[in-house]
Design a protein around this motif. Sequence first.
Motif, PDB file in Angstrom:
ATOM      1  N   VAL A  24       0.820  -1.226   0.000  1.00 32.81           N
ATOM      2  CA  VAL A  24       0.000   0.000   0.000  1.00 32.81           C
ATOM      3  C   VAL A  24       0.849   1.270   0.000  1.00 32.81           C
ATOM      4  O   VAL A  24       0.310   2.367   0.161  1.00 32.81           O
ATOM      5  N   LYS A  25       2.138   1.140  -0.206  1.00 33.16           N
ATOM      6  CA  LYS A  25       3.019   2.310  -0.101  1.00 33.16           C
ATOM      7  C   LYS A  25       2.634   3.412  -1.080  1.00 33.16           C
ATOM      8  O   LYS A  25       2.818   4.583  -0.783  1.00 33.16           O
ATOM      9  N   GLU A  26       2.089   3.072  -2.221  1.00 35.54           N
ATOM     10  CA  GLU A  26       1.695   4.086  -3.198  1.00 35.54           C
ATOM     11  C   GLU A  26       0.501   4.907  -2.711  1.00 35.54           C
ATOM     12  O   GLU A  26       0.227   5.979  -3.245  1.00 35.54           O
ATOM     13  N   ASP A  27      -0.214   4.404  -1.706  1.00 35.86           N
ATOM     14  CA  ASP A  27      -1.344   5.138  -1.143  1.00 35.86           C
ATOM     15  C   ASP A  27      -0.897   6.190  -0.126  1.00 35.86           C
ATOM     16  O   ASP A  27      -1.735   6.930   0.397  1.00 35.86           O
ATOM     17  N   SER A  32       7.482  11.875  -0.773  1.00 35.95           N
ATOM     18  CA  SER A  32       8.311  12.052  -1.966  1.00 35.95           C
ATOM     19  C   SER A  32       8.711  10.701  -2.561  1.00 35.95           C
ATOM     20  O   SER A  32       8.784   9.692  -1.841  1.00 35.95           O
ATOM     21  N   PRO A  33       8.986  10.675  -3.846  1.00 29.87           N
ATOM     22  CA  PRO A  33       9.444   9.438  -4.486  1.00 29.87           C
ATOM     23  C   PRO A  33      10.726   8.895  -3.834  1.00 29.87           C
ATOM     24  O   PRO A  33      10.888   7.683  -3.701  1.00 29.87           O
ATOM     25  N   GLU A  34      11.601   9.793  -3.429  1.00 27.76           N
ATOM     26  CA  GLU A  34      12.847   9.354  -2.788  1.00 27.76           C
ATOM     27  C   GLU A  34      12.561   8.642  -1.465  1.00 27.76           C
ATOM     28  O   GLU A  34      13.162   7.612  -1.158  1.00 27.76           O
ATOM     29  N   THR A  35      11.637   9.193  -0.711  1.00 26.49           N
ATOM     30  CA  THR A  35      11.272   8.570   0.568  1.00 26.49           C
ATOM     31  C   THR A  35      10.597   7.227   0.335  1.00 26.49           C
ATOM     32  O   THR A  35      10.861   6.257   1.051  1.00 26.49           O
ATOM     33  N   LEU A  36       9.727   7.154  -0.668  1.00 22.92           N
ATOM     34  CA  LEU A  36       9.076   5.883  -0.990  1.00 22.92           C
ATOM     35  C   LEU A  36      10.099   4.833  -1.401  1.00 22.92           C
ATOM     36  O   LEU A  36       9.985   3.663  -1.028  1.00 22.92           O
ATOM     37  N   GLU A  37      11.106   5.260  -2.154  1.00 20.16           N
ATOM     38  CA  GLU A  37      12.153   4.327  -2.548  1.00 20.16           C
ATOM     39  C   GLU A  37      12.937   3.837  -1.332  1.00 20.16           C
ATOM     40  O   GLU A  37      13.197   2.642  -1.190  1.00 20.16           O
ATOM     41  N   ASP A  38      13.291   4.764  -0.448  1.00 22.55           N
ATOM     42  CA  ASP A  38      13.989   4.379   0.786  1.00 22.55           C
ATOM     43  C   ASP A  38      13.139   3.423   1.619  1.00 22.55           C
ATOM     44  O   ASP A  38      13.643   2.446   2.174  1.00 22.55           O
ATOM     45  N   LEU A  39      11.850   3.727   1.697  1.00 18.31           N
ATOM     46  CA  LEU A  39      10.931   2.876   2.447  1.00 18.31           C
ATOM     47  C   LEU A  39      10.891   1.474   1.867  1.00 18.31           C
ATOM     48  O   LEU A  39      10.991   0.481   2.594  1.00 18.31           O
TER      49      LEU A  39
END
Length: 64
Positions: A24-27, A32-39
């Motif tokens: 569900v990370k895209e929700d 930021s995209p960078e934070t989502l990538e790190d996550l």
Amino acid sequence: MQTPNIEISDVEYVADMLKAILWVKEDLEHVSPETLEDLEVSLCVAEAALRRVAAEMRLPVNAR
């Protein structure tokens, strides 16, 4: 005072919850995209480590 033992099922549950966050990370709005990538990277590494922990917990003590 005795420390409670962690069960294999507890470790697997946490690994499953990390995987669920990935689904569900895209929700996650306003991230930021960078934070989502790190996550994503962090969750994948943590989940894999917990799966290894659970697998090793199933081994006899002398086989570890």
